[in-house]
Design an enzyme around this catalytic site. Structure first.
Site, PDB file in Angstrom:
ATOM      1  CG  PHE A  11      34.323  28.138  47.870  1.00 24.91           C
ATOM      2  CD1 PHE A  11      34.112  27.098  46.973  1.00 24.91           C
ATOM      3  CD2 PHE A  11      33.352  28.375  48.851  1.00 24.91           C
ATOM      4  CE1 PHE A  11      32.966  26.318  47.028  1.00 24.91           C
ATOM      5  CE2 PHE A  11      32.207  27.600  48.919  1.00 24.91           C
ATOM      6  CZ  PHE A  11      32.002  26.586  48.004  1.00 24.91           C
ATOM      7  CB  ILE A  12      31.656  31.700  46.007  1.00 26.30           C
ATOM      8  CG1 ILE A  12      31.285  30.898  47.256  1.00 26.30           C
ATOM      9  CG2 ILE A  12      30.408  31.996  45.175  1.00 26.30           C
ATOM     10  CD1 ILE A  12      30.427  31.665  48.276  1.00 26.30           C
ATOM     11  CG  ASN A  32      44.247  40.887  48.555  1.00 25.64           C
ATOM     12  OD1 ASN A  32      43.513  39.900  48.585  1.00 25.64           O
ATOM     13  ND2 ASN A  32      44.512  41.616  49.622  1.00 25.64           N
ATOM     14  N   GLY A  36      42.455  33.655  48.290  1.00 20.77           N
ATOM     15  CA  GLY A  36      42.231  33.053  46.967  1.00 20.77           C
ATOM     16  C   GLY A  36      43.497  32.370  46.464  1.00 20.77           C
ATOM     17  CG  LEU A  66      31.525  36.965  44.754  1.00 25.69           C
ATOM     18  CD1 LEU A  66      31.760  35.661  44.001  1.00 25.69           C
ATOM     19  CD2 LEU A  66      30.203  36.871  45.480  1.00 25.69           C
ATOM     20  CB  ALA A  68      34.545  39.125  51.986  1.00 22.55           C
ATOM     21  CB  SER A 107      26.874  36.172  55.640  1.00 21.09           C
ATOM     22  OG  SER A 107      26.680  35.140  56.573  1.00 21.09           O
ATOM     23  CE1 TYR A 131      32.153  37.656  56.354  1.00 26.69           C
ATOM     24  CE2 TYR A 131      30.456  36.484  57.585  1.00 26.69           C
ATOM     25  CZ  TYR A 131      31.096  36.756  56.389  1.00 26.69           C
ATOM     26  OH  TYR A 131      30.677  36.151  55.233  1.00 26.69           O
ATOM     27  NE  ARG A 254      33.230  25.494  66.683  1.00 26.61           N
ATOM     28  CZ  ARG A 254      33.497  25.374  65.395  1.00 26.61           C
ATOM     29  NH1 ARG A 254      34.717  25.413  64.967  1.00 26.61           N
ATOM     30  NH2 ARG A 254      32.514  25.220  64.516  1.00 26.61           N
TER      31      ARG A 254
HETATM   32  N1  LIG Z   1      31.333  30.366  51.793  1.00 27.94           N
HETATM   33  C1  LIG Z   1      30.198  30.646  52.431  1.00 27.94           C
HETATM   34  O1  LIG Z   1      29.545  29.745  53.002  1.00 27.94           O
HETATM   35  C2  LIG Z   1      29.678  32.057  52.476  1.00 27.94           C
HETATM   36  C3  LIG Z   1      28.484  32.307  53.185  1.00 27.94           C
HETATM   37  C4  LIG Z   1      27.997  33.613  53.222  1.00 27.94           C
HETATM   38  C5  LIG Z   1      28.655  34.630  52.549  1.00 27.94           C
HETATM   39  N2  LIG Z   1      29.823  34.348  51.887  1.00 27.94           N
HETATM   40  C6  LIG Z   1      30.498  35.451  51.205  1.00 27.94           C
HETATM   41  O2  LIG Z   1      30.772  35.062  49.865  1.00 27.94           O
HETATM   42  C7  LIG Z   1      31.974  35.678  49.419  1.00 27.94           C
HETATM   43  C8  LIG Z   1      32.945  34.641  48.901  1.00 27.94           C
HETATM   44  O3  LIG Z   1      33.241  33.734  49.947  1.00 27.94           O
HETATM   45  P1  LIG Z   1      34.214  32.490  49.752  1.00 27.94           P
HETATM   46  O4  LIG Z   1      33.703  31.416  50.629  1.00 27.94           O
HETATM   47  O5  LIG Z   1      34.414  32.231  48.300  1.00 27.94           O
HETATM   48  O6  LIG Z   1      35.544  33.049  50.425  1.00 27.94           O
HETATM   49  P2  LIG Z   1      37.055  33.036  49.910  1.00 27.94           P
HETATM   50  O7  LIG Z   1      37.892  33.448  51.081  1.00 27.94           O
HETATM   51  O8  LIG Z   1      37.373  31.746  49.216  1.00 27.94           O
HETATM   52  O9  LIG Z   1      37.064  34.194  48.816  1.00 27.94           O
HETATM   53  C9  LIG Z   1      37.289  35.546  49.133  1.00 27.94           C
HETATM   54  C10 LIG Z   1      38.184  36.136  48.064  1.00 27.94           C
HETATM   55  O10 LIG Z   1      38.398  37.520  48.367  1.00 27.94           O
HETATM   56  C11 LIG Z   1      39.777  37.823  48.199  1.00 27.94           C
HETATM   57  N3  LIG Z   1      40.132  38.957  49.042  1.00 27.94           N
HETATM   58  C12 LIG Z   1      40.170  38.988  50.395  1.00 27.94           C
HETATM   59  N4  LIG Z   1      40.563  40.211  50.827  1.00 27.94           N
HETATM   60  C13 LIG Z   1      40.764  40.969  49.700  1.00 27.94           C
HETATM   61  C14 LIG Z   1      41.183  42.305  49.489  1.00 27.94           C
HETATM   62  N5  LIG Z   1      41.481  43.113  50.502  1.00 27.94           N
HETATM   63  N6  LIG Z   1      41.305  42.746  48.212  1.00 27.94           N
HETATM   64  C15 LIG Z   1      41.019  41.939  47.160  1.00 27.94           C
HETATM   65  N7  LIG Z   1      40.617  40.654  47.315  1.00 27.94           N
HETATM   66  C16 LIG Z   1      40.493  40.171  48.561  1.00 27.94           C
HETATM   67  C17 LIG Z   1      40.491  36.545  48.618  1.00 27.94           C
HETATM   68  O11 LIG Z   1      41.820  36.462  48.146  1.00 27.94           O
HETATM   69  C18 LIG Z   1      39.576  35.472  48.015  1.00 27.94           C
HETATM   70  O12 LIG Z   1      39.934  35.179  46.697  1.00 27.94           O
HETATM   71  C19 LIG Z   1      32.517  36.472  50.614  1.00 27.94           C
HETATM   72  O13 LIG Z   1      32.067  37.803  50.494  1.00 27.94           O
HETATM   73  C20 LIG Z   1      31.847  35.807  51.800  1.00 27.94           C
HETATM   74  O14 LIG Z   1      31.726  36.686  52.895  1.00 27.94           O
HETATM   75  C21 LIG Z   1      30.351  33.094  51.830  1.00 27.94           C
END
Ligand SMILES: NC(=O)c1ccc[n+]([C@@H]2O[C@H](COP(=O)([O-])OP(=O)(O)OC[C@H]3O[C@@H](n4cnc5c(N)ncnc54)[C@H](O)[C@@H]3O)[C@@H](O)[C@H]2O)c1
Length: 298
Positions: A11-12, A32, A36, A66, A68, A107, A131, A254
């Site tokens: 997403f981000i 991976n 995503g 990013l 995770a 986060s 997490y 929850r």
């Molecule tokens: N969305 C939010 O509100 C939020 C808030 C705080 C922090 N974050 C952090 O921001 C980052 C992005 O979040 P997001 O919402 O875009 O999540 P997301 O799940 O859409 O993106 C995570 C990406 O990481 C990739 N990924 C996961 N495991 C992997 C691995 N082992 N090897 C390689 N790639 C891998 C996924 O395929 C995905 O593309 C994350 O680190 C998340 O913890 C997000």
């Protein structure tokens, strides 16, 4: 600039990749596709399809880390998997691009817990999930690397990010869930009485914060709006944007959900000149417009 975006299909990450390419940067995505999506990946980025649980090499000036395991419930049931991606993976990312600055997505919500007032960075960061523990650990690795190696890695603590490409199937994306269900005419549910509140920050603002951090040192920095919105208010705002008169069903709260989560972002404004620009109504309108333009957006 040569940028690596880990999680660049997420997403981000995918929104960031588009912004970097738009600026003319050279971008390598490390992903991976655990969560995503290939359809969100820019064809102008180079893909290194790789699981960050394993070491790799990728030359860069800056790394936006990013990737995770970003689901709190998964971290509860599979803490070893969460730690492998979020802790070991972060160490691999730090090792993969020597000489690059690493900017890390941590986060705020996972660390500050209940926030009677907007939480500033010096508030206790005491995670209540594996997490959150892993995010704190990632921050410690970056800051420790700065002490040991003289690097300028920076952790950013995001509030609740929303916007185009957020997956309504993943926990946490309450905006995506409300808008998608309203678009389909499905019923919506609020857990608790709706008075619980969160700090919703639009994805373009988060990208601006990531870009504002390039070449800077310091942190961790909060990335939020400083304003909280109750889930009931959010629902009403989503219904207004969707043009429907929908009432949510209320279910039992929850376990573990905090009542108030809101970040004080004064430090990043003072030190890096960043502040959130997109008001909630505007961000919701843009997210809704994207959802309508992509029927299979979820
Ligand atoms: N969305 C939010 O509100 C939020 C808030 C705080 C922090 N974050 C952090 O921001 C980052 C992005 O979040 P997001 O919402 O875009 O999540 P997301 O799940 O859409 O993106 C995570 C990406 O990481 C990739 N990924 C996961 N495991 C992997 C691995 N082992 N090897 C390689 N790639 C891998 C996924 O395929 C995905 O593309 C994350 O680190 C998340 O913890 C997000």
């Amino acid at each position: 600039m040569r940028a690596v975006v880990t999680g660049g299909a997420g997403f981000i990450g995918s929104n960031l990749v588009d912004a970097l390419i738009e600026r003319g940067d050279e971008v390598v995505v490390v992903d991976n596709f655990a969560t995503g999506k290939r359809k969100h990946l820019s064809p102008k980025a180079t893909l290194l399809e790789h699981d960050i649980r394993e070491p790799y090499q990728a030359d860069a000036d800056v790394v936006f880390h990013l990737a995770a395991q970003a689901d709190v419930q998964t971290s509860m049931t599979r803490p070893e998997y969460d730690a492998a991606v979020n802790v070991v993976g972060t160490v691999n990312v730090l090792q993969a691009s020597p000489g690059a600055q690493v900017i890390f997505a941590s986060s705020g919500g996972a660390g500050y817990g209940e926030c009677p007032d907007p939480a500033s960075e010096d508030a206790p960061f005491l995670p209540l999930s594996p997490y959150g523990i892993a995010k704190k650990c990632g921050e410690e690795y970056l800051l420790g690397w700065n002490r040991i190696h003289g690097t300028t890695h920076v952790p950013l603590r995001f509030a609740n990010v929303y916007g185009p490409r957020q997956d309504a199937g993943l926990e946490g994306g309450v905006v995506a869930i409300f808008l998608e269900r309203l678009a389909r005419g499905d019923g919506t549910t609020i857990y608790g009485d709706g008075s619980q509140s969160r700090d919703f920050v639009y994805v373009d603002d988060v990208i601006a914060a990531l870009l504002a951090t390039v070449g800077k040192s310091g942190g961790p920095y909060n990335v939020g709006t400083g304003e909280d919105t109750t889930v009931a208010q959010l629902h009403a705002a989503c219904a207004a944007v969707a043009g429907v008169d929908a009432q949510p069903r209320l279910e039992a709260a929850r376990l573990g959900d905090v009542q108030r989560s809101v970040l004080d972002a004064a430090l990043i404004e003072r030190e890096l000149g960043w502040r959130a620009q997109v008001p909630l109504d505007d961000g919701l309108r843009r997210t809704w417009a994207w959802m309508k333009s992509e029927p299979d957006s979820a």
